[in-house]
Write a protein that holds these residues in place. Sequence first.
Motif, PDB file in Angstrom:
ATOM      1  N   SER A 217      84.728  44.870  44.527  1.00  0.00           N
ATOM      2  CA  SER A 217      84.621  43.719  45.430  1.00  0.00           C
ATOM      3  C   SER A 217      85.982  43.335  45.994  1.00  0.00           C
ATOM      4  N   PHE A 218      87.062  43.530  45.227  1.00  0.00           N
ATOM      5  CA  PHE A 218      88.372  43.115  45.776  1.00  0.00           C
ATOM      6  C   PHE A 218      88.727  43.920  47.014  1.00  0.00           C
ATOM      7  N   LEU A 219      88.286  45.160  47.024  1.00  0.00           N
ATOM      8  CA  LEU A 219      88.550  45.977  48.213  1.00  0.00           C
ATOM      9  C   LEU A 219      87.795  45.437  49.420  1.00  0.00           C
ATOM     10  N   LEU A 220      86.536  45.077  49.174  1.00  0.00           N
ATOM     11  CA  LEU A 220      85.711  44.564  50.277  1.00  0.00           C
ATOM     12  C   LEU A 220      86.281  43.270  50.826  1.00  0.00           C
ATOM     13  N   ILE A 221      86.647  42.377  49.873  1.00  0.00           N
ATOM     14  CA  ILE A 221      87.196  41.083  50.319  1.00  0.00           C
ATOM     15  C   ILE A 221      88.488  41.317  51.096  1.00  0.00           C
ATOM     16  N   GLY A 222      89.327  42.186  50.545  1.00  0.00           N
ATOM     17  CA  GLY A 222      90.590  42.488  51.208  1.00  0.00           C
ATOM     18  C   GLY A 222      90.366  43.017  52.614  1.00  0.00           C
ATOM     19  N   LEU A 223      89.425  43.900  52.723  1.00  0.00           N
ATOM     20  CA  LEU A 223      89.130  44.491  54.030  1.00  0.00           C
ATOM     21  C   LEU A 223      88.658  43.432  55.020  1.00  0.00           C
ATOM     22  N   ALA A 224      87.744  42.561  54.520  1.00  0.00           N
ATOM     23  CA  ALA A 224      87.216  41.503  55.383  1.00  0.00           C
ATOM     24  C   ALA A 224      88.349  40.601  55.854  1.00  0.00           C
ATOM     25  N   LEU A 225      89.282  40.277  54.944  1.00  0.00           N
ATOM     26  CA  LEU A 225      90.392  39.395  55.312  1.00  0.00           C
ATOM     27  C   LEU A 225      91.274  40.051  56.364  1.00  0.00           C
ATOM     28  N   VAL A 226      91.563  41.320  56.160  1.00  0.00           N
ATOM     29  CA  VAL A 226      92.424  42.021  57.126  1.00  0.00           C
ATOM     30  C   VAL A 226      91.772  41.994  58.504  1.00  0.00           C
ATOM     31  N   ILE A 227      90.470  42.268  58.531  1.00  0.00           N
ATOM     32  CA  ILE A 227      89.781  42.269  59.832  1.00  0.00           C
ATOM     33  C   ILE A 227      89.845  40.877  60.452  1.00  0.00           C
TER      34      ILE A 227
END
Lengths: 612, 417, 468
Positions: free
Chosen positions: A198-208
Amino acid sequence: MSETKPAPKTVADGNTVHGVVAEFSDVDSLLAACERVRDAGYTKADAFTPFPVHGIDKALGIKPTVLPWIALTAGAIGTCTALTMQIWMNGIDYQYIISGKPYISLPAFIPVSFELTILFASFGTFFGMWALNGLPRFSNPMFTSPRFDRATDDTFFLFLDAKDKRFDEAGAKVLLGDLGGEFVEPVVEDDSPKKIPSFLLIGLALVIAFSMIPALLVARMRVTKSSSPRFHVFPDMDFSPAKDAQQISTLFADGRAMRPDVPGTVNRGELDWDVDFQTGIDMEKLAQIDAPRARQLVAMMQSDTEIGEGDGEVAGEESPAEEAVEEVTEEPQTEEPAAEEPMADEPATEEPAADEPAAEEPAADEPEAEMQEEPESVKEESASEEPTAEETATEEPASEEPAAEAPAEEMAAEEAPAEETPAETAPEEAATPAEAEPPTEKPAAPASLAPASGPTVDTTPWLTENPLTVDAEVLARGQQQFNIYCSVCHGMNGRGNGLVNQRAQQILATTWTPPSSLHDQTLYQDAYPDGKLFSTISNGVRKMPGYAAQIRAKDRWAIVSYVRALQASQNATLDDVPASQRKALQAKQAEVQAELEKAAAKAAADAQQSAT
Amino acid sequence: MSHHQAVAPKPADDPAFTMPALLSGLSLPLCIGGLIALVGGAFLGTTSLGGRFGMSVYLTAFMYAFTIALGSLFFVLIQHLSRAGWSVVVRRVAELMMVMVLPLAILFLPIAYSVWFGSLYSWTDAGYQAEHGVPIAVWSEKLRWLNPQWFTFRACLYLVIWGSTAWWYYSKSQRQDETGEITLTESMQARSGPAVILFSFCTAFAAFDWVMSLAPMWFSTMFGVYIFTGSVLSAHCAIALLCYVLQRQGAIRDEVTVEHYHDLGKLIFGFICFWGYIAFSQYMLIWYANIPEETHWFAARYPGFSSTFGPISIALMVLHWGLPFLGIMSRHVRRRPWAVAIWSAYILIMHFVDLYWAIMPEASLGAGGAVGVLSSLLCVIGMVALMLGLIITVGSGTRLIPVRDPRLGESLAFENI
Amino acid sequence: MSLAVPNGLDNSVERPGTRAPLVLGESSYHSITEAVCKIAENPPSKLWVISFLVAVHLATMLGLCIAYLFYTGVGVWGNRNPVFWGWPIVNFVFWVGIGHAGTLISAILYLFRQEWRTSINRTAEAMTIFAVVCAGTFPGIHVGRAWLAFWLAPYPSLNLWMWPQFRSPLLWDVFAVSTYATVSLLFWYMGMVPDLATFRDRSKHPVRRAVYGVLSLGWSGSSRHWMRYEKAYALLAAFAAPLVLSVHTIVSFDFAVSQVPGWHTTIFPPYFVAGAIFSGFAMVITLMVPARSIFNIEKLITIRHLENMCKIILTTGMIVGLAYGTEFFIAWYGQVTEEKFAFINRAMGPYWWAYWTMITCNVISPNIFWWKKARTTPWIMFVVSIFVNIGMWFERFVITVTSLSRDYLPSAWAYFEPTWVDWAMLIGSFGLFFTLFLLFCRLMPIINMAETKATLAKELHMAHKDAH
């Protein structure tokens, strides 16, 4: 090759078996095994090797790839894209001419077309290859065995796929074992978690989300209006301290925006300049009779001239141009008063005008005496009555003086053979007005020229001889230049009826001053010295502009020689024609004469007829 | 990792290495017929269209044969320079064409003659300077390079360099056939470096002298490279074609394999691209800068300016580059010897068109009508026949592959990856 | 499975009929993996750290200079009327040229089946990428308002409502250099994927393993993959070979389509390409000679590899010399005044020192490679390669500056002098290059392991056959 043998991995129940794999330690045994497996009927067998093994495609029965076709297609698309893009952008949508090339310049479009072909084909190959290989693929059952790490090091693996029709696990194991494979073991499903952390997903969403911010800001600015001035991230040239050449500036102490040339210096390559050659005036004489003017001419030439092409010749000299333009334009105006009140009327005008009347009176009867007097009187005049000329001269008098004299001296040395004493020129000058008389009897072609042919006196010591050695080459050059620059107005034959004049007459242009006929006697050598003609070409007269900027000095002199030839051609006798051609000419003349007579008779007859 | 079997070379005296009887029988008729056609063509051109046209036709035919011979010389040198193994089986064929430099040196005599007494080169015209309005100073400088004495001397120099190189390499290769000394290969390798340098130098300057100076005021630094490219391209084609013909007649059947055709095909493809590159670059730079000193050469060949050579320019673009580029791009074509042979023959024809296009416009008569075309064709066909006859004659006295070359085994076993 | 070639064997000697080994010493597939991977896995040596620090500082200097340039304007350079193409363009052409050897080694030598390329091609390709990065910097900042450099791209712009000018060689350059950078990157990366998989499989640390895992795209070494991969490699090589020619050809067009005397000559395209290869190989030698001894890979990058590169330097040096000569000859033969002057001016004018430096370095110095002793002695070739690098920089300097400083308009003649920013940027670009290169040495497989193993396999096969 092999190290410690780990215990064969036990197959966890419930895990799918993808196939069976065995290890080989060298290429030859692997290839042999592959061939046997192929012959045994396996079609989905695969080998895993640390480097490409030559011949394994055949051994495993792998079919060739379609990759070249993908590359070819992509390349063709690249070519078409590039050509369409360039033709549309430069040839259709946004047309403009550059360096005289057509809008659609195929040769110029080829480099970009080539590059894009290669680019597209490379993309096709690169991405096509990964796509065909099904990569990137990070979860691969093969990777479950730690032994498989050596597939990229030094071990060769042969894998029999469970999807193969012929596959059965036990049989495959036996087959591989028989072929010399070591560590025969089944390949099981990758049991590592498949969920993305999940940390990867959250990180990705934040970057976008963050990356949207600038785009949104720009989008907002595009649709809103603001009254505050533009925001300058980079100043560009918005605040650059631009100066106009003629403006007052605080940049330099003297308030100028441009620097004048350093006085007393000679520009590179100008040392051997011949001022006579550039002005058409015998400078040494001028210095004797009118030193300030000579000085001024030289000084101004030095400050304003440019170097022409190649051999350091002068391409244009503005200063004598101005000078002489004034002088010659004065001619028609001064015509009348000059005759009556030579001295008194003129002092306010500039010096060239001033020395004309000074010379005029005595010229007719006492040439020699006048020549001695003149320098003094002119000096006085210029000292007392010419504040403007003096101003420029006095600004840096000390340094300007030698600069003005040095070339003059040099010239004197060079021009030794052409040098003439004042006594010699004086009668010639004096003769000028006398000989200028005939033109009044023999009117020039355009009537409006008449004032110009009035008796004005010009004391400027013009060069009377063309400084060029006139030969066939010079004349040919002169003719060529004349035809390019002069004939448009003066006509090819010099009679003053060039195309421009014809057109002007046709449209009845009111401001048009018809060009002189060069066959007017006032323009003959005796009345109009070569130097003066040169100066007129350089600086213009009346409506005629100066050509110093366009025509090199040497070519202007060549034109002078050609004009002389043109003039001579109108007064030529049969003696001038080479003996060998006389006969032909006479015959021709007779022919023309006959034609003329016939035409005259016919015209007379016609006139009679119409009269009756 | 190659898994092919090592191929044992056949014994040196195997009949497969001798010139097939049918071809041997043709050598004399080819020589005689060729010479007649050559002389006849030049004579026809000279008598009906003037000395310059006739000699231009001859020069075209001469350059055609000469460039192929030079390209073969380059091929041999470069194989030694790069210590190539694959090419050994086709090298003798190249060597046979390479020694044609020697008879061609004799065939240069008419050109040398025309420099002294004829009218092939317009710089020999006394009236050229006046007619074209060339400044005297420029012309006298030009004549310091373009004068009969110096021209002849240079031509002799080039011919001696090429001839001696070709002969040296040929005789060493011949000797190796008998003795099999490895040191011969080593000495050929050692000399290939300087030989290539001399070769390039001579080729560049011969191209300037013999072809470029036909238009004395024109110059292009690239021109030597242009001639060189066509020369190497056509030499590769000639090697492939000749090998194919020999194989059809039963010689060297097992030695030259599909792999060698594949490689020759690749090189032909590469040189087609290279030719296109050089031809385009030369045209592009002159077209773009557009200065009259240079454009006049292309103007004489421009569509719309010249009704004969304009279309040929277009044809060269499409047929010398475009069509073969697409045709030989595929591996499937290159792996079929007959296809490689057909394309080679086609490119050899285009090479003639290329030289025709470079030389003939300077004769200022267009194609010269039917008679002109006939004399051009007669000349070149005669030249080719003569060369073939000589190649067969020389080839009959030797073997068709270098049978004792130390790398023969490698070449026989060669396989493309 | 291993092959033992005596360590002291001189593999620069090759008896015709046999092929000299390209991998020396006791080697197996595993030993190759070890030798290459250790370079990246072992802690960095002191020498590396020091060189890296120096390089980073120089690169920072370049960055600061660029910032200064942006802040002040292009006037900080020595570019003045009439020499508006000064050092930045010289540096650009120089670096692009350096890049070409990488593509040449990986693509053209691949097409010509020169197996000795295998252990040097990776480094050479990396060099290409980094050189192109350095090269791309200069025209990028040379446009003056570098923040508007995107105007070069043919995108539909609402502000400008116009398109780039495709009839200009400078735009061709944009396309050529960016295509070149892209294709080189693809080629380099694709060649590295199997080796990155090796790195992945050897990594102990999970982060390292994850990073290399992602970079290697899940490469497994499947024969089917290898088959397509090799095809793709061959295709990319076939595309890269004409591409490398076209790039320097187009760079030469920048000069040659103009009418500037000394620039407009038709031999420029092949001559520039030869020059580029010449300088690029010199740079490869400059990098390889120290690298092979520092990283202990003399057995993989053998004297034979170096000797072959020396031969290429000699050959291309001769071609370049011939081109210089041809230019001079045609300038005289053509009898165009300006052209004649331009060449005499090069050799005898105010820049005679640059011209003769160029001739000495490019035409005379490589001649030492006629002697085998020089071709097989690393320090000699290192020295010569430095000379060639200098000479090739001067070649571009001579072409750019001498022609511009004295062209048709003598009144505009002037002598070009670089400013300190010019100097700092030239030196800084070397810093950038070496920073990237040193990072590459530590992070990436600097030798193509897969290909070297394939070469070893071939030699094993031959040895096996000889034994029977």
